[in-house]
Structure formats: C-alpha cells, structure tokens
Design an enzyme around this catalytic site. Structure first.
Site, PDB file in Angstrom:
ATOM      1  N   HIS A  62       0.829  -1.221   0.000  1.00  0.00           N
ATOM      2  CA  HIS A  62       0.000   0.000   0.000  1.00  0.00           C
ATOM      3  C   HIS A  62       0.861   1.269   0.000  1.00  0.00           C
ATOM      4  CE1 HIS A  62      -2.924   3.030   1.064  1.00  0.00           C
ATOM      5  NE2 HIS A  62      -2.364   3.207   2.251  1.00  0.00           N
ATOM      6  N   GLU A  90       1.320   5.478  12.895  1.00  0.00           N
ATOM      7  CA  GLU A  90      -0.032   5.043  13.287  1.00  0.00           C
ATOM      8  C   GLU A  90      -0.117   3.536  13.539  1.00  0.00           C
ATOM      9  OE1 GLU A  90      -4.427   4.840  11.271  1.00  0.00           O
ATOM     10  OE2 GLU A  90      -2.969   6.226  10.439  1.00  0.00           O
ATOM     11  N   ASP A  91       0.534   2.743  12.682  1.00  0.00           N
ATOM     12  CA  ASP A  91       0.323   1.282  12.717  1.00  0.00           C
ATOM     13  C   ASP A  91       1.477   0.467  13.292  1.00  0.00           C
ATOM     14  OD1 ASP A  91      -2.143   1.661  11.630  1.00  0.00           O
ATOM     15  OD2 ASP A  91      -1.518   1.314   9.564  1.00  0.00           O
ATOM     16  N   ASP A 153      -3.163   8.514  -0.768  1.00  0.00           N
ATOM     17  CA  ASP A 153      -3.495   7.415   0.148  1.00  0.00           C
ATOM     18  C   ASP A 153      -4.966   7.016  -0.017  1.00  0.00           C
ATOM     19  OD1 ASP A 153      -3.416   5.679   2.461  1.00  0.00           O
ATOM     20  OD2 ASP A 153      -4.300   7.303   3.626  1.00  0.00           O
ATOM     21  N   ASP A 273     -27.564  13.432 -24.345  1.00  0.00           N
ATOM     22  CA  ASP A 273     -27.703  14.079 -25.652  1.00  0.00           C
ATOM     23  C   ASP A 273     -26.770  15.278 -25.819  1.00  0.00           C
ATOM     24  OD1 ASP A 273     -29.443  12.370 -26.755  1.00  0.00           O
ATOM     25  OD2 ASP A 273     -31.246  13.561 -26.456  1.00  0.00           O
TER      26      ASP A 273
END
Length: 719
Positions: A62, A90-91, A153, A273
């Site tokens: 990612h 964060e992770d 992201d 159209d």
C-alpha cells in the site's frame, strides 16, 4: 525457519514493486535522492513486517502504491519518503522522533500530519473523524504536501476497497464523496477528483453505477458518428483560419451524469444528448479567436458563455466555456484553453511539481494557499472539531459567483452567498460590524443573495455586532464560524455580567457583597465546585446552571464562623430588567411581556433568565419549582424594543392591510410579522407582531389603529 516458495514469490513481487517505483523516480530525481527513498522503503518494510492488508497482500504494498501515485505527479523526494512511511507512526511502534533522526524533520512532520490521532479517546466515531480531519487540515496549512499524500493514500484505498465489509465500504465511499473529492476539486486536481468520485459512486451505489455504465456503453455506439462529424467540422474550420490546435471529444463521468440526473430531474437520454468537446491551442489570445470561430460555425446558446480565463475559478482553473446549437439540433459544450491551462486544470496544485517550466501551477498554488489561510482563521473560530468539519464542508462549494468591491476588485464567493458572506470575505471585523449593504449603489437587505457582476458595498458601525439570525442565511464556512465565535464570546461575557448582578443581589440579602467576603472564601468555594475561576462561577449563574440564592447562602455561611448555610437578614431586592442584557435574558413568547407589565423571572438552565408576565398561564407550571423563581422588576427607564402581539379585526376591503401597517409605522413601531387569520366574506382577522418601547407606546399604537374606519376591534394577545 526456511523460506517457503510462496515467501520467495512475495519477496520477488516486493522487489519488483520498489524497483518499478525507483525506475520512475530516476527519470526526474537525483541518484542520492532515489537511494534515500530506497532506504525509507527498507525501514517501512521492516516496520510493517508481518502486517497484511484485508486482501491478504503484505502491508508494504500500500505505501509503495501511494508513493507511485505521487511519483506520477513528479513530487519531490521528501514527499515520496513520507508516502512510503505514512502509516509507520499510526500502525507500528515507530515514534516521530525516530523518523526525524533517520530521515529529517521535514519527512517526520509530513508523516505526522497524515497520521491519525490514535492515542486520544473520543466520545464518538464522528468526533474522532472530525478531529483527525482537523489535525490533517492544520498540518496541510503548514505544508500543502500533506493533503497530496493523503489524497494519494485515499485514492489507492478506494482502488482496493473491494476487500472490505459492505458497511465499511459505504462509510469510506461517503466520506470520499463528501470530503476528499471536493478537496481535490478545490485544489484544481481534476483527474484525481474524477477518479475518486467514480470509485466512491461505484462503492456507495453499486447497482446505480452498473446500470448507468451499461447505458453509457450502449449510447456510445450511436454517438460515435455524430461526434466524428462535429470534430471534423471544427478541425476543418481551424485549418481554414490557420490556427493550430487539438480537438478532443469528452465523455461525461458516471458520477457527474448521476448528479445531473438527480439534481435536475432529467432522464439518461436528456443528459447523454449533450456532446462535449475540448479545443487546446497555443496561447490565451488564440482562445478568444477560436471562440469567435465557434460562434460563427454554430449558433451560441444565450447566457451559456463563461470566461474563466479573465476570471479564473477559485481553484485556479482557466478556460472559455460556451454552449452551441450543433447539427441535428444537438447541444454542444465547448471548452477552449491553452496547453498550460489544460495541465493546470487536470493537475491543479500538483502542476507546480509536475511541470517546472513556465507558470506551472503557480496560480493554483496561490489560490490554494489563500484557501488554507482562510481555513486556519476558520479553525480558530470553531468551537470544536465537528463544527470545523461542518464549516469546511460548507466551504467546499463547486460553483462560484464573482462580485466587485467599490474599488473594482473581484471577490469569489460560493453560489448563494449573501452580503454578510461578502462582508466576512473582505475582513472578519467588517463582517462583525456590518449593519447594511449597498448592491449596485442601492440599499439591499443583508440576506440578499449575490449575483455575478454586482458591486457590493458594506456599511459598518462601531459597536455593532453579529445577529444570531444571520446563521439562517450565510453560506460560507468563514462567515458561519466567525458569527458563532463572536456570539459565543458575547454570550459568555453577558452571562458573566448577569451572574455578577444576580450574586450581588442575593448576597445583599445576607448583608454581604463579593468584595466584603473574607479573603479566600470565594476561591475556596470555586475550588469546591471544581471550577477554574470566579468568572466561570459567575457565567454558570448567569446561564442558569446554578441558583444565585443557593450560592449566596453557602458563601455567606462559610463567612459566618464556618456554617454550611445562612439565613437571609432582609428580603432580596428585585433584579432590575433594562432590556439590553443580551442573549442571557429572554422574553417569553407565550405572554410577550413589555415594560409596564408586572413580571416574574424564571431561571432556565443553559438559557439564563426567561421573563414572563405575572398572569401568564405558563407560570402556573413553575409553581412546583419555587427555587427557580426570581423577583424581577423593570428599570425606571428601560431601553430597547419589545415584541407585542395585536389581534385586529377589520372589514374585508382592498388596501386595509396597507392602511393598518402605515398607522403602525407612523408611530415608530416596526412590524416583525403578520398573520392573516380567520376570514369570511365580510371580515378578516389580522395578527401583528410589532416592536414597542413600553405599554404607553403600545396604547398609542392601538388608539391609532382604532381610528381607522375599516377596523372593528383591536386587542392585545397575552397568551
């Protein structure tokens, strides 16, 4: 533990991905910068080791995909490194300080700006989302690259949304359509906006998206011949006029088709159209020549021409737009622009990095920075993150109106903006003190929606302040945030003043005043109540959250040999009502008391004091809460104006309403509302809400109305 064949395949895929990214970067970055990016990849891969996405692939795929999106925009090396590392804070267990040490302060700040707030507990998911958004926008004000990384992201997340649960898919898609696609639009990044919108539409409404896609596919075959003929006719005319240019037919995107069908109530055939073309030439002068040629080739539709070259959109977009009556009676939309304008239209602020030559994205950049400056001002005025998010959503309007200041400067505002929005766009202080507006040199109400080309002049007065009613019609986030902020501060100030008056009155009945209480007593009581200061206590009393008599009893008791309570030595003096106390003293609409009426006060939590007439039928409901009653009286000379209601029974004749209204106005009373009640063939009942100074003024108005021949009866409504 030995590596499995599956592991080696994954490792090869990983190497291919990073090598593919590096080969893209080598085309425009220095070799040492590419080496730094590879070093960031190795760090990110190690930090995310063992983590997988819902699709089952290693998580590092990612960040690399996000970096590839930015590499296509030719973003700088620090942005690419931040994209690869954007989830490590964060992770994983990585700290910002570690990133700063290894990759520099700039990369660490970018990563921190994109990271969510995971350490703080929020009351609700909505509040957490709003606070994350607020943090990201503030980081974006410091460095615009934060939002570019966040958009990349979000784009990759939208491309790989299929692995998620349907409910989560819909939530992310809605957020994308409401926030991220409009931000991409506001920054002029058209290509990214269109992809985000179509992906969001497909995830939020999969069936509608599929049906519409099939309809477009079927219609494409029928249109090809007509498109080809029109394109050939345009190219032939350009060659005749010796103009070099490109002609491209455009197809509307699914989400814009869907929105047009939904908002205008059109069928698919009516929307499809319309035939759209883009003509790209060398310079701005040629654009205007081509416009003349197009209007000569096919007749223009009146009122459908827009010049965004002379007056660019707020996101920096420039182009000439016109609609023509084409062959076979079909309408043709034509956009005419230069190559530079086309690049900026597609890439927006990213054009600054994508094309280093010429003007690039400087116009879009300058406008983006102006918008960010306004965001910073807006967040200072917002009470909380949810309010800030609401204001930003309001501000992400796609349509603008262009108006002029008296000096001839152009101001861009959202469609539907009013004179008050204009005042706040000029300056916050102008908005806060505006009392009237002139539109094209004529006085106009402040709530008047502005139209393209109007000249607007704002009239201000010292001491004037925003009216709460403005919140009902302003449309810009800046105006809404500043009005709320000012009213909130005003309310606190007024509540503090009223609270002091109420407490002093209550203390006087015990023989004390705030100044005469022994030193330290008030501070001890404030601390006991878990409040920050005496001002906070006074505000609480003014807003009706604490009863002044109970507070006074406890303070007086503490002052008298440590007693917990005290007995009043004399009856409390009624609180004098002037009529200018502001938002913390309101007058009940059930009985509409005016100076001269006997009155009673009722303390309402969060609202302050509500004044009722003594004979109001609703007062009976408060008998069970005597502690919330307050003795009040009118001051000797009340100020301000007070609402009163009159029922006027009149003969049903032409012009009678105007006659009664003129009589009311003659005596200096303003009509706030008129209701036409019961009516038969002969008689009509009119109910007026008027503003008066006191009972004598009201009596004079009623006498004047009674003398009108068509009036049969006039009476005051008291509930």
């Amino acid at each position: 533990m030995a590596a499995t064949p599956e592991d080696s395949v994954q490792a090869e895929d990983q190497r291919y991905l990073i090598s593919d990214l590096c080969s893209k970067l080598e085309r425009y970055l220095q070799p040492e910068q590419v080496r730094d990016i590879y070093r960031a990849y190795l760090f990110g891969a190690e930090a995310h080791e063992g983590q997988h996405r819902l699709s089952g692939e290693p998580y590092i795929y990612h960040p690399i995909a996000v970096a590839r999106i930015l590499a296509e925009m030719r973003m700088d090396a620090n942005s690419i490194m931040a994209a690869i590392l954007h989830d490590v804070i964060e992770d994983t267990s990585t700290a910002k300080e570690q990133l700063e040490r290894l990759f520099g302060a700039e990369v660490a700040e970018l990563v921190d700006g994109v990271s969510k707030l995971t350490q703080i507990h929020f009351e609700s998911k909505a509040e957490a989302q709003a606070e994350n958004f607020r943090k990201m926008m503030l980081a974006m004000v410091k460095d615009i690259r934060v939002i570019l990384i966040k958009l990349a992201d979000r784009l990759h997340n939208m491309r790989t949304l299929g692995a998620m649960r349907p409910d989560k898919r819909r939530r992310i898609a809605r957020e994308t359509l409401e926030i991220y696609a409009p931000i991409a639009n506001r920054l002029g990044m058209n290509s990214m906006r269109l992809e985000l919108e179509d992906l969001g539409f497909a995830a939020l409404y999969p069936m509608r998206s599929r049906v519409l896609a099939e309809a477009v596919k079927r219609a494409r075959g029928n249109r090809r011949e007509i498109l080809s003929k029109i394109e050939t006719a345009i190219m032939r005319r350009l060659v005749q006029e010796q103009i070099e240019g490109q002609v491209r037919s455009r197809e509307k995107h699914l989400y814009s088709l869907y929105l047009k069908m939904k908002t205008k109530g059109l069928s698919f055939s009516e929307v499809s159209d319309v035939y759209a073309f883009r003509i790209i030439v060398d310079k701005a002068d040629t654009c205007y020549r081509v416009l003349g040629i197009m209007h000569n080739l096919y007749k223009p539709v009146p009122g459908k021409f827009k010049d965004y070259i002379a007056i660019p959109k707020s996101n920096g977009y420039q182009s000439l737009h016109t609609v023509l009556f084409g062959p076979y009676g079909v309408p043709i939309e034509v956009q005419i622009r230069t190559e530079d304008m086309d690049r900026v239209a597609e890439a927006g602020i990213a054009a600054h990095w994508l094309y280093k030559t010429g003007d690039g994205g400087n116009g879009a950049q300058a406008r983006a920075r102006e918008w960010l400056r306004e965001l910073l001002e807006m967040q200072k005025s917002a009470g909380d993150s949810l309010e800030f998010l609401e204001n930003v959503k309001i501000d992400l309007f796609p349509d603008e109106v262009y108006v002029f200041t008296p000096k001839g400067e152009i101001m861009e505002l959202p469609r539907g903006a009013t004179a008050v929005d204009f005042a706040y766009a000029v300056h916050t202080e102008v908005g806060n003190s505006c009392i009237a507006a002139k539109i094209d040199r004529r006085l106009a109400p402040l709530r008047t929606p502005l139209l393209n080309g109007q000249t607007v002049e704002i009239i201000t007065a010292p001491g004037a302040h925003p009216n709460p009613a403005w919140l009902n019609f302003v449309v810009t986030g800046k105006a809404r945030a500043n009005i709320r902020h000012h009213l909130k501060n005003l309310r606190h100030e007024e509540a503090g003043k009223l609270g002091r008056r109420l407490l002093e009155k209550a203390l006087a009945s015990f023989g004390f005043s705030l100044d005469s209480l022994p030193a330290g007593r008030v501070d001890a009581f404030v601390e006991e109540c878990s409040l920050d200061s005496l001002e906070a206590l006074l505000e609480d009393i003014g807003l009706g959250n604490r009863m002044p008599l109970l507070v006074a009893r406890q303070l007086a008791g503490m002052a008298e040999e440590g007693e917990s309570g005290a007995t009043p030595r004399q009856p409390p003096v009624p609180l004098a009502i002037k009529g200018t106390e502001g938002m913390v003293v309101s007058f009940a609409k059930c009985c509409r008391p005016i100076p001269g009426d006997p009155i009673i006060g009722f303390v309402s939590a969060g609202r302050g004091i509500v004044i009722h007439s003594e004979n109001c039928k609703n007062v009976a409901d408060f008998r069970s809460q005597p502690e919330k009653w307050l003795d009040v009286e009118w001051e000797a000379e009340p100020q301000g104006e007070f609402a009163a209601e009159l029922r006027v029974e009149v003969a049903n004749q032409r012009g009678v309403l105007a006659t009664v209204a003129a009589a009311i106005a003659d005596l200096g009373s303003n009509i706030e509302n008129v209701d036409i009640g019961e009516r038969d063939g002969l008689n009509t009942t009119l109910v007026f809400t008027i503003s008066v100074r006191d009972r004598r003024h009201l009596a004079a108005v009623m006498r004047k109305i009674r003398h009108i021949p068509q009036v049969m009866r006039v009476s005051r409504i008291k509930g």
